[in-house]
Design a protein around this motif. Sequence first.
Motif, PDB file in Angstrom:
ATOM      1  N   SER A  75       0.831  -1.035  -0.112  1.00  0.00           N
ATOM      2  CA  SER A  75       0.437   0.042  -0.173  1.00  0.00           C
ATOM      3  C   SER A  75       0.730   1.010  -0.271  1.00  0.00           C
ATOM      4  O   SER A  75       2.029   1.148   0.562  1.00  0.00           O
ATOM      5  N   VAL A  76       0.250   2.777  -0.305  1.00  0.00           N
ATOM      6  CA  VAL A  76       1.166   3.640  -0.409  1.00  0.00           C
ATOM      7  C   VAL A  76       1.663   3.984   0.928  1.00  0.00           C
ATOM      8  O   VAL A  76       2.520   4.075   0.597  1.00  0.00           O
ATOM      9  N   ARG A  77       0.964   4.263   2.028  1.00  0.00           N
ATOM     10  CA  ARG A  77       1.351   4.242   3.486  1.00  0.00           C
ATOM     11  C   ARG A  77       2.543   3.474   3.756  1.00  0.00           C
ATOM     12  O   ARG A  77       3.330   3.821   4.029  1.00  0.00           O
ATOM     13  N   SER A  78       2.161   1.975   3.996  1.00  0.00           N
ATOM     14  CA  SER A  78       2.847   1.096   4.175  1.00  0.00           C
ATOM     15  C   SER A  78       4.382   1.678   3.305  1.00  0.00           C
ATOM     16  O   SER A  78       5.436   1.632   3.808  1.00  0.00           O
ATOM     17  N   PHE A  79       4.425   1.450   2.164  1.00  0.00           N
ATOM     18  CA  PHE A  79       5.567   1.750   1.313  1.00  0.00           C
ATOM     19  C   PHE A  79       6.770   3.375   1.998  1.00  0.00           C
ATOM     20  O   PHE A  79       7.571   3.256   2.146  1.00  0.00           O
ATOM     21  N   GLN A  80       5.531   4.332   2.138  1.00  0.00           N
ATOM     22  CA  GLN A  80       6.102   5.419   2.553  1.00  0.00           C
ATOM     23  C   GLN A  80       6.946   4.896   3.980  1.00  0.00           C
ATOM     24  O   GLN A  80       7.470   5.620   4.359  1.00  0.00           O
ATOM     25  N   ARG A  81       5.862   4.446   4.709  1.00  0.00           N
ATOM     26  CA  ARG A  81       6.958   4.200   6.335  1.00  0.00           C
ATOM     27  C   ARG A  81       7.972   3.133   6.058  1.00  0.00           C
ATOM     28  O   ARG A  81       8.714   4.270   6.760  1.00  0.00           O
ATOM     29  N   LYS A  82       8.206   2.029   5.085  1.00  0.00           N
ATOM     30  CA  LYS A  82       8.826   1.420   4.912  1.00  0.00           C
ATOM     31  C   LYS A  82      10.066   1.817   4.006  1.00  0.00           C
ATOM     32  O   LYS A  82      11.686   2.019   4.623  1.00  0.00           O
ATOM     33  N   PHE A  83      10.220   3.180   3.304  1.00  0.00           N
ATOM     34  CA  PHE A  83      11.006   4.043   2.597  1.00  0.00           C
ATOM     35  C   PHE A  83      11.330   5.357   3.730  1.00  0.00           C
ATOM     36  O   PHE A  83      12.975   5.569   3.527  1.00  0.00           O
ATOM     37  N   LYS A  84      10.816   6.108   4.296  1.00  0.00           N
ATOM     38  CA  LYS A  84      10.935   6.509   5.647  1.00  0.00           C
ATOM     39  C   LYS A  84      11.791   5.925   6.333  1.00  0.00           C
ATOM     40  O   LYS A  84      13.071   6.772   7.151  1.00  0.00           O
ATOM     41  N   PRO A  89      11.060  11.684   3.111  1.00  0.00           N
ATOM     42  CA  PRO A  89      10.197  11.022   2.771  1.00  0.00           C
ATOM     43  C   PRO A  89      10.792  10.384   1.152  1.00  0.00           C
ATOM     44  O   PRO A  89      11.081  11.155   0.930  1.00  0.00           O
ATOM     45  N   ALA A  90       9.545   9.348   0.590  1.00  0.00           N
ATOM     46  CA  ALA A  90       9.553   8.956  -0.940  1.00  0.00           C
ATOM     47  C   ALA A  90       9.690   9.906  -1.633  1.00  0.00           C
ATOM     48  O   ALA A  90      10.543  10.306  -2.364  1.00  0.00           O
ATOM     49  N   HIS A  91       8.470  10.947  -1.275  1.00  0.00           N
ATOM     50  CA  HIS A  91       8.740  11.662  -2.704  1.00  0.00           C
ATOM     51  C   HIS A  91       9.526  12.727  -2.633  1.00  0.00           C
ATOM     52  O   HIS A  91       9.842  13.312  -3.651  1.00  0.00           O
ATOM     53  N   GLU A  92       9.880  13.507  -1.554  1.00  0.00           N
ATOM     54  CA  GLU A  92      11.683  14.177  -1.683  1.00  0.00           C
ATOM     55  C   GLU A  92      12.549  13.266  -2.301  1.00  0.00           C
ATOM     56  O   GLU A  92      12.970  14.100  -3.436  1.00  0.00           O
ATOM     57  N   TRP A  93      12.092  12.363  -1.484  1.00  0.00           N
ATOM     58  CA  TRP A  93      13.765  11.495  -2.256  1.00  0.00           C
ATOM     59  C   TRP A  93      13.933  11.381  -3.896  1.00  0.00           C
ATOM     60  O   TRP A  93      14.786  11.570  -4.838  1.00  0.00           O
ATOM     61  N   LEU A  94      12.424  11.044  -4.437  1.00  0.00           N
ATOM     62  CA  LEU A  94      12.373  10.429  -6.272  1.00  0.00           C
ATOM     63  C   LEU A  94      12.465  12.268  -6.478  1.00  0.00           C
ATOM     64  O   LEU A  94      12.854  11.623  -7.624  1.00  0.00           O
ATOM     65  N   GLN A  95      12.204  13.103  -6.071  1.00  0.00           N
ATOM     66  CA  GLN A  95      12.165  14.593  -6.451  1.00  0.00           C
ATOM     67  C   GLN A  95      13.899  14.651  -7.409  1.00  0.00           C
ATOM     68  O   GLN A  95      13.764  15.397  -7.710  1.00  0.00           O
ATOM     69  N   GLU A  96      14.462  15.072  -5.414  1.00  0.00           N
ATOM     70  CA  GLU A  96      15.833  15.222  -6.061  1.00  0.00           C
ATOM     71  C   GLU A  96      16.207  14.621  -7.133  1.00  0.00           C
ATOM     72  O   GLU A  96      17.600  14.149  -8.111  1.00  0.00           O
ATOM     73  N   ARG A  97      16.111  12.899  -6.783  1.00  0.00           N
ATOM     74  CA  ARG A  97      16.671  11.665  -7.773  1.00  0.00           C
ATOM     75  C   ARG A  97      16.380  12.396  -8.885  1.00  0.00           C
ATOM     76  O   ARG A  97      17.535  12.509 -10.317  1.00  0.00           O
ATOM     77  N   ARG A  98      15.244  13.055  -9.376  1.00  0.00           N
ATOM     78  CA  ARG A  98      14.465  13.738 -10.578  1.00  0.00           C
ATOM     79  C   ARG A  98      15.439  14.584 -11.503  1.00  0.00           C
ATOM     80  O   ARG A  98      16.198  14.192 -12.380  1.00  0.00           O
ATOM     81  N   ALA A  99      15.110  15.123 -10.172  1.00  0.00           N
ATOM     82  CA  ALA A  99      16.107  17.082 -10.014  1.00  0.00           C
ATOM     83  C   ALA A  99      17.642  16.446 -10.782  1.00  0.00           C
ATOM     84  O   ALA A  99      18.414  17.027 -11.325  1.00  0.00           O
TER      85      ALA A  99
END
Length: 195
Positions: free
Chosen positions: A74-83, A89-99
Amino acid sequence: MLSRALDDGLNCIHFHKVKQEELCILLRGYHTPEELYALLHYVVGYSAHFKDFVYEYYKGICNVQDFASLANMSVRSFQRKFKAEFKRPAHEWLQERRAERVLHDLRNTNKTFAEIATDHGFSASSYLITFCKRYFGQTPMNLRTHSEAFSPDFSRRSNASSPRRRSEKPSETSANAKNLPKRRAASRTKASENR
């Protein structure tokens, strides 16, 4: 140099600490986090399976929902595990890698902006331009032509330095706040003249 120093009798803890710090600086300066993880993940001992999964697939994924789906979570479980694993946060990390990847392509390739936009999951060049303006404060053209003048530090970004939205222009906000008493006084003067 190290063997010569050891032969000369510099076998103290301070010397080893300085050399260890020097090695860390060189590794961080010349290698991406992904390369360092691949080199050191056996030593560090984190949950290798999750991190391996993230590093293997993140380049082809643009959002957390797709990542969670790919991981069968689930999105919530993934976010918890990622953090828990990456300490952010996963979104922040993904945006930085993309940048990082966008900036690399702008500086080191001759790809057109349309090609870069497509390669990094933007539906049009205009979204790439918007992303660069929000994330770097510059257009892709400026980033490409003035690459030596701009060097972002992705490792130290925080919520305070996250990309600004159009409504968050500090210069305009502070200028408006400073001029507010003057504008109020001027409107009172005008109102009294009209009476």
